[in-house]
Design a protein around this motif. Structure first.
Motif, PDB file in Angstrom:
ATOM      1  N   ASP A  57      62.568  46.905 -16.854  1.00 53.48           N
ATOM      2  CA  ASP A  57      62.882  48.181 -17.486  1.00 53.48           C
ATOM      3  C   ASP A  57      62.147  48.259 -18.828  1.00 53.48           C
ATOM      4  O   ASP A  57      62.740  48.589 -19.858  1.00 53.48           O
ATOM      5  CB  ASP A  57      64.404  48.344 -17.666  1.00 53.48           C
ATOM      6  N   HIS A 100      73.572  44.761 -22.271  1.00 47.55           N
ATOM      7  CA  HIS A 100      73.225  43.965 -21.092  1.00 47.55           C
ATOM      8  C   HIS A 100      72.086  43.020 -21.433  1.00 47.55           C
ATOM      9  O   HIS A 100      71.387  43.221 -22.428  1.00 47.55           O
ATOM     10  CB  HIS A 100      72.812  44.873 -19.923  1.00 47.55           C
ATOM     11  N   TYR A 160      72.923  49.615 -15.443  1.00 45.97           N
ATOM     12  CA  TYR A 160      71.544  50.102 -15.368  1.00 45.97           C
ATOM     13  C   TYR A 160      70.851  49.409 -14.190  1.00 45.97           C
ATOM     14  O   TYR A 160      71.441  49.272 -13.126  1.00 45.97           O
ATOM     15  CB  TYR A 160      70.845  49.907 -16.741  1.00 45.97           C
ATOM     16  N   VAL A 197      72.447  52.112 -25.897  1.00 48.17           N
ATOM     17  CA  VAL A 197      73.675  52.522 -25.180  1.00 48.17           C
ATOM     18  C   VAL A 197      74.948  51.836 -25.721  1.00 48.17           C
ATOM     19  O   VAL A 197      75.733  51.257 -24.972  1.00 48.17           O
ATOM     20  CB  VAL A 197      73.528  52.336 -23.646  1.00 48.17           C
ATOM     21  N   MET A 250      74.134  56.811 -28.192  1.00 49.30           N
ATOM     22  CA  MET A 250      75.436  57.100 -27.610  1.00 49.30           C
ATOM     23  C   MET A 250      75.268  57.962 -26.367  1.00 49.30           C
ATOM     24  O   MET A 250      74.940  59.153 -26.449  1.00 49.30           O
ATOM     25  CB  MET A 250      76.318  57.806 -28.643  1.00 49.30           C
ATOM     26  N   SER A 251      75.526  57.347 -25.248  1.00 50.25           N
ATOM     27  CA  SER A 251      75.380  58.040 -23.972  1.00 50.25           C
ATOM     28  C   SER A 251      76.545  59.019 -23.781  1.00 50.25           C
ATOM     29  O   SER A 251      77.705  58.634 -23.960  1.00 50.25           O
ATOM     30  CB  SER A 251      75.377  56.962 -22.882  1.00 50.25           C
ATOM     31  N   SER A 252      76.230  60.278 -23.458  1.00 53.37           N
ATOM     32  CA  SER A 252      77.253  61.301 -23.148  1.00 53.37           C
ATOM     33  C   SER A 252      78.443  61.235 -24.101  1.00 53.37           C
ATOM     34  O   SER A 252      79.596  61.222 -23.672  1.00 53.37           O
ATOM     35  CB  SER A 252      77.744  61.120 -21.710  1.00 53.37           C
ATOM     36  N   ASP A 324      62.392  58.024 -23.353  1.00 53.57           N
ATOM     37  CA  ASP A 324      63.105  58.317 -22.098  1.00 53.57           C
ATOM     38  C   ASP A 324      62.969  59.777 -21.693  1.00 53.57           C
ATOM     39  O   ASP A 324      63.490  60.184 -20.649  1.00 53.57           O
ATOM     40  CB  ASP A 324      64.614  58.051 -22.266  1.00 53.57           C
ATOM     41  N   GLN A 325      62.321  60.563 -22.549  1.00 56.09           N
ATOM     42  CA  GLN A 325      62.325  62.012 -22.342  1.00 56.09           C
ATOM     43  C   GLN A 325      60.920  62.529 -22.085  1.00 56.09           C
ATOM     44  O   GLN A 325      59.965  62.040 -22.699  1.00 56.09           O
ATOM     45  CB  GLN A 325      62.858  62.712 -23.605  1.00 56.09           C
ATOM     46  N   ARG A 409      60.340  59.511 -17.180  1.00 54.12           N
ATOM     47  CA  ARG A 409      60.229  58.897 -18.504  1.00 54.12           C
ATOM     48  C   ARG A 409      58.774  58.527 -18.816  1.00 54.12           C
ATOM     49  O   ARG A 409      58.388  58.435 -19.974  1.00 54.12           O
ATOM     50  CB  ARG A 409      61.135  57.667 -18.594  1.00 54.12           C
TER      51      ARG A 409
HETATM   52  O1  LIG Z   1      71.694  60.437 -20.811  1.00 55.87           O
HETATM   53  P1  LIG Z   1      72.822  59.684 -21.467  1.00 55.87           P
HETATM   54  O2  LIG Z   1      73.864  59.206 -20.484  1.00 55.87           O
HETATM   55  O3  LIG Z   1      73.413  60.470 -22.619  1.00 55.87           O
HETATM   56  O4  LIG Z   1      72.250  58.328 -22.069  1.00 55.87           O
HETATM   57  C1  LIG Z   1      71.231  58.221 -23.017  1.00 55.87           C
HETATM   58  C2  LIG Z   1      70.072  57.374 -22.502  1.00 55.87           C
HETATM   59  O5  LIG Z   1      70.631  56.125 -22.057  1.00 55.87           O
HETATM   60  C3  LIG Z   1      69.753  55.247 -21.374  1.00 55.87           C
HETATM   61  O6  LIG Z   1      68.739  54.783 -22.224  1.00 55.87           O
HETATM   62  C4  LIG Z   1      68.665  53.501 -22.816  1.00 55.87           C
HETATM   63  O7  LIG Z   1      69.150  52.417 -22.025  1.00 55.87           O
HETATM   64  C5  LIG Z   1      68.411  52.083 -20.852  1.00 55.87           C
HETATM   65  C6  LIG Z   1      68.922  50.748 -20.393  1.00 55.87           C
HETATM   66  O8  LIG Z   1      68.770  49.786 -21.414  1.00 55.87           O
HETATM   67  C7  LIG Z   1      66.892  52.027 -21.079  1.00 55.87           C
HETATM   68  O9  LIG Z   1      66.253  52.047 -19.827  1.00 55.87           O
HETATM   69  C8  LIG Z   1      66.398  53.200 -21.910  1.00 55.87           C
HETATM   70  O10 LIG Z   1      65.016  53.099 -22.152  1.00 55.87           O
HETATM   71  C9  LIG Z   1      67.223  53.222 -23.180  1.00 55.87           C
HETATM   72  O11 LIG Z   1      66.782  54.191 -24.109  1.00 55.87           O
HETATM   73  C10 LIG Z   1      69.139  55.994 -20.193  1.00 55.87           C
HETATM   74  O12 LIG Z   1      68.219  55.154 -19.509  1.00 55.87           O
HETATM   75  C11 LIG Z   1      68.382  57.228 -20.662  1.00 55.87           C
HETATM   76  O13 LIG Z   1      67.842  57.918 -19.548  1.00 55.87           O
HETATM   77  C12 LIG Z   1      69.379  58.138 -21.376  1.00 55.87           C
HETATM   78  O14 LIG Z   1      68.647  59.230 -21.953  1.00 55.87           O
END
Ligand SMILES: O=P(O)(O)OC[C@H]1O[C@H](O[C@H]2O[C@H](CO)[C@@H](O)[C@H](O)[C@H]2O)[C@H](O)[C@@H](O)[C@@H]1O
Length: 551
Positions: A57, A100, A160, A197, A250-252, A324-325, A409
């Motif tokens: 990843d 993780h 993940y 996260v 912070m996810s969601s 990621d965007q 991504r």
């Molecule tokens: O979309 P959300 O649920 O709000 O979460 C936000 C991002 O979380 C994750 O990103 C991060 O963790 C992943 C695992 O370590 C890693 O692959 C990623 O590069 C990190 O930035 C998720 O993968 C993203 O898609 C979300 O935007």
């Protein structure tokens, strides 16, 4: 707060600059480009992970938190980079992936070998009595969140990718390891930490199925214990450093929790990343879908977060882009006629707002998504899984591919475009990910005759100069006008009105009397001046400053 005046640059090491021709960016490459970074006047660089990792990843699967992955360089390279950045007035923010580890991490390997001490570092659970998986949770990268734990008959949790095993933060030993890792890097002079996260580290001890119609993430996201863990981590590591700058991804998350994580009196984090504004082009909340973004929803989120964090004393990161965007210009701007104007407008919209702005590498020259024509161009595990899932769900290859093009991504991970040559001046070898439009968009051309980079320089300087930008309150403005995202910032007797046209058509905006003779602080339209009714050209931005004392 000192960090209110800072601007942070996000640098994806794998794609920034390759010094040795292996097609992968590296630390020595970054050293070679320090003058470029210095010229932008950024205060800190957030580096995506460059620790030892099998890279399933792209480094978010860490196998050794205290070593530099040889693909990127050596510890001596890191130390030289840190010292040279410091001389350039730039601090470092490291990416701490502590929810993780890689399954190749020695802790997981020892756990697999039967070491009970390390088995307690992870969520290892037996199947249900009927032989099914321990819970019905879904992995965020597709498929179940459980994988067989060797040949023990048990399973380990991975929210993940399968090779990213979740750490059990209930275990005090895990929390001590986390603090020790941060302190290791603090001892090397690092003041900034981004926590991956972070709000999913508080899973319950007893893991249970999510009821039907309930997404499993609601069971483990933003649980109250997350705050206890952050407080403890801060007290044992970065909180001891008065100069620390920390951001939790912070996810969601919610506004209420984000305020709690960042209120100074709670001694947790400097700020949070939240993602709601970047989900306004998700059809029915589903990322792997294709839809033009919903402007009203976007504006509503920006206003609600801006105003409520202000009222609650919280603080957020301000950003359009990250690794990621897809590139924001493809989503919220215009990649054709108005690429430059919309790049500048998007920049002003966040840099003048309340929070700490982040610039994702390439944004400052107006980089856009690549033009790929086949799945073979994409390398990200998430995109590959999503493509298969879309086909399985009945989409045609063409439909599935169109969604990957819009959402992958990889879009933001293409190499930094330094010049217009075959590999964009990124590498003398074969780039790990292919650039496609370096002829039109590259650093050399931008610095020679572009205006986006200079516009960013100006925005960064303004934040340092004007307290109304770094610390002023946030009040929404003009919400009745379609495609206008506008807000007022107020600090004492100083008022700043920021108007942004999110469309390719002119819009008119009646100005309150206070701003009709105000000073233009910055605009991307040479002849734009305040009038009782202003016409904003396509993708125009303007900031008007007025002070009762006549500033
Ligand atoms: O979309 P959300 O649920 O709000 O979460 C936000 C991002 O979380 C994750 O990103 C991060 O963790 C992943 C695992 O370590 C890693 O692959 C990623 O590069 C990190 O930035 C998720 O993968 C993203 O898609 C979300 O935007």
């Amino acid at each position: 707060m000192a960090f209110h005046k800072k601007v942070i640059y996000q640098l994806y090491p794998k794609s920034f600059y390759d010094s040795d021709g292996d097609g992968v960016g590296d630390l020595r490459g970054i050293i070679e480009k320090i003058d470029y970074l210095k010229a932008l006047h950024i205060d800190m660089i957030w580096f995506n992970p460059f620790f030892v990792s099998p890279q399933y990843d792209n480094g978010y699967d860490v196998a050794d938190y205290r070593q530099i992955d040889p693909r990127f360089g050596t510890m001596a390279d890191f130390e030289e980079l840190a010292q040279k950045l410091k001389a350039a007035g730039i601090d470092i923010m490291l990416d701490m992936v502590l929810n993780h580890t890689s399954t190749q991490h020695v802790w997981f390997q020892k756990a697999l070998a039967g070491d009970k001490h390390y088995q307690d570092y992870y969520y290892i659970r037996p199947p249900k009595p009927d032989g099914s998986l321990p819970t019905n949770w879904e992995s965020k990268f597709g498929g179940p969140a459980w994988a067989p734990f060797g040949d023990t008959g048990n399973y380990y949790l991975h929210l993940y990718e399968r090779r990213q095993a979740d750490l059990d933060w209930h275990n005090p030993a895990v929390r001590q390891e986390a603090a020790a890792i941060i302190n290791f890097w603090r001892a090397k002079g690092v003041h900034g930490f981004r926590f991956d996260v972070l709000n999913v580290i508080g899973k319950a001890n007893q893991l249970v199925d999510a009821p039907p119609e309930v997404e499993s993430k609601t069971l483990y996201t933003d649980t109250p214990i997350v705050q206890d863990y952050i407080k403890e981590l801060a007290a044992n590591s970065f909180g001891q450093d008065p100069n620390s700058v920390t951001v939790g991804e912070m996810s969601s998350t919610t506004i209420k929790n984000s305020i709690a994580y960042t209120k100074p009196e709670n001694h947790e984090l400097s700020m949070v990343f939240q993602f709601h504004h970047l989900k306004t082009d998700y059809k029915n909340g589903e990322k792997w879908s294709k839809m033009p973004y919903d402007f009203k929803a976007l504006r509503n989120i920006l206003h609600t977060w801006g105003q409520q964090l202000d009222q609650g004393g919280g603080w957020q990161a301000l950003f359009w882009n990250n690794h990621d965007q897809p590139r924001a210009l493809n989503r919220f701007g215009d990649v054709g006629q108005y690429r430059v104007k919309s790049a500048e407008m998007l920049a002003a919209a966040i840099h003048l707002s309340r929070g700490t702005p982040y610039i994702y590498m390439g944004e400052e020259i107006g980089m856009t998504d690549p033009h790929y024509h086949s799945m073979a161009d994409y390398v990200d595990v998430e995109a590959k899984n999503a493509y298969q899932a879309l086909l399985k769900a009945g989409k045609s290859e063409q439909e599935a591919f169109a969604i990957i093009v819009a959402k992958a991504r990889d879009n933001s991970r293409t190499p930094m475009q330094w010049d217009d040559t075959a590999n964009a001046g990124f590498t003398t070898g074969t780039p790990w990910l292919r650039p496609t439009n370096q002829r039109e968009i590259n650093v050399k051309a931008e610095l020679a005759h572009g205006e986006i980079f200079r516009f960013y320089q100006k925005l960064i300087a303004l934040r340092k100069q004007y307290q109304v930008i770094s610390d002023g309150s946030y009040v929404p403005f003009g919400t009745e006008i379609d495609r206008l995202y506008a807000y007022e910032r107020v600090a004492g007797d100083v008022h700043l009105l920021v108007l942004n046209n999110f469309s390719d058509k002119a819009i008119t905006v009646p100005l309150p009397p206070r701003f009709q003779h105000a000073r233009v602080l910055i605009t991307n339209e040479a002849d734009l001046t305040p009038t009782a009714t202003m016409t904003l050209p396509p993708y125009a931005t303007i900031a008007l400053l007025q002070s009762d004392k006549g500033e």
